[in-house]
Design an enzyme around this catalytic site. Structure first.
Site, PDB file in Angstrom:
ATOM      1  CG  ASP A 106       0.695  -0.909  -5.085  1.00  0.00           C
ATOM      2  OD1 ASP A 106       1.788  -0.981  -4.503  1.00  0.00           O
ATOM      3  OD2 ASP A 106      -0.390  -1.073  -4.492  1.00  0.00           O
ATOM      4  CD  GLU A 107       3.360   2.534  -1.472  1.00  0.00           C
ATOM      5  OE1 GLU A 107       3.029   3.647  -0.995  1.00  0.00           O
ATOM      6  OE2 GLU A 107       3.432   1.503  -0.778  1.00  0.00           O
TER       7      GLU A 107
END
Length: 361
Positions: free
Chosen positions: A103-104
């Site tokens: 998610d990053e």
């Protein structure tokens, strides 16, 4: 001068679940293992965070803080599928994308043709595209290097953007709390506080040599990071540095013989995951009944169960009467040359997704 964007999804696993279950949006929600099986929280939504719930907290403790918490077992295949959609979006803006986790990611948009090269407008458009296409929100930081971009992305969470232009770096870093530097955990922050150090500008009075004496190699890195210096490029091909397995036990164990028995169970899986790759170190991890943990490592060139047992026995002495709730063993991979330690490299929290509770690190 680089233009770096760090994009970080907001409570990613929980957000995916809330997207599919709109009725969960405004109630405390956490993704994690069951309390009965000594599970832990992977992430939670913002209503849950108001009760002091956070990642890595035991599910049992989370339910004590919020009895009406909705605890949902995670669905990793679903989250990975959404992550691939995210990567597809990032690739539209630049070829230089470095995923940190599902998610990053870092994006180097220095030479991106989008919006006449404006990193701010690119970041805004990425966040807009994620919202429109995936119905999820992301926070982003824009800065001249990876370190500052990562710190900046946390400034206006959730669903926010923070831009740190080169002209503002000196003042921003001077007033930055040391605990906000990636790699400065709770224990390191306490040691810095003992030295009278809370903010980056205070490092100058101590000097690099003192930091190296106190923290070793990380002291030199801390000196650089405390000045906002970070020359690392965005790496599109990240090298895996370790392989390991660990298990959270159904009940705490007290005797070293029990720990060695667990180690014997984990060992074949470690050998399988290693798949004959070269190593340069072996590490034992123990988590105690109070959720603190310890690791003990040793340099080695060959996989040795005898060495693992020896390290486990030595680490066990640190329990000081506490029970052991988790046992893990990992190896550091040898890629032919020593690699620079990067403070913000982190392993995404794993937890008991399925009924089996042996998992890779």
């Amino acid at each position: 001068m680089r233009k770096i964007i760090h994009v970080d999804m907001d409570c990613f696993y929980a957000a995916v679940e809330m997207r599919e279950h709109p009725e969960w949006r405004d109630i405390p929600l956490a993704i994690g293992g069951s309390a009965e099986r000594r599970g832990v929280i992977a992430t939670c939504n913002y209503p849950a965070r108001k009760f002091g719930i956070h990642s890595a907290m035991s599910s049992h403790q989370a339910l004590q803080r919020c009895p009406h918490l909705l605890l949902v077992r995670g669905n990793m295949p679903k989250y990975k599928a959404v992550s691939r959609q995210l990567q597809d979006i990032f690739a539209r803006y630049t070829d230089l994308v470095e995923p940190l986790s599902l998610d990053e990611a870092y994006l180097d948009v220095t030479n991106s043709p989008w919006f006449a090269g404006s990193a701010t407008r690119i970041a805004e458009h990425i966040r807009y595209t994620i919202q429109q296409e995936l119905q999820l929100t992301a926070s982003a930081g824009v800065a001249p290097n990876k370190l500052l971009a990562k710190i900046a992305s946390d400034e206006n969470k959730p669903d926010g953007l923070f831009v740190l232009p080169p002209t503002a770096v000196a003042d921003f870093v001077s007033d930055l709390a040391l605990k906000k530097i990636p790699g400065v955990g709770h224990k390191t922050a306490e040691k810095l506080n003992d030295m009278g150090l809370t903010y980056c500008h205070q490092l100058a009075a101590v000097g690099e040599a003192a930091l190296i004496r106190r923290f070793g190699k990380f002291g030199a890195l801390l000196w650089q990071r405390g000045q906002g210096i970070d020359e690392r490029p965005v790496q599109t091909d990240r090298i895996r540095k370790s392989v390991g397995v660990e298990t959270t036990l159904d009940k705490d164990i007290q005797q070293i013989e029990q720990g060695i028995a667990v180690l014997h169970v984990l060992w074949p899986e470690l050998v399988k995951r290693l798949n004959e790759r070269a190593i340069k170190g072996l590490c034992i991890k123990l988590k105690f009944s109070d959720f603190t943990q310890t690791t003990l490592s040793r340099r080695c060139r060959a996989l040795s169960l005898d060495l693992a047992v020896q390290l486990c026995t030595q680490a066990w002495q640190r329990a000081q009467g506490r029970g052991i709730r988790l046992v893990g063993v990992s190896v550091e991979l040898n890629h032919g040359a020593d690699e620079e330690y990067t403070a913000e490299e982190h392993q995404q929290l794993s937890f008991d997704w399925e009924d089996e509770n042996t998992r890779s690190s």
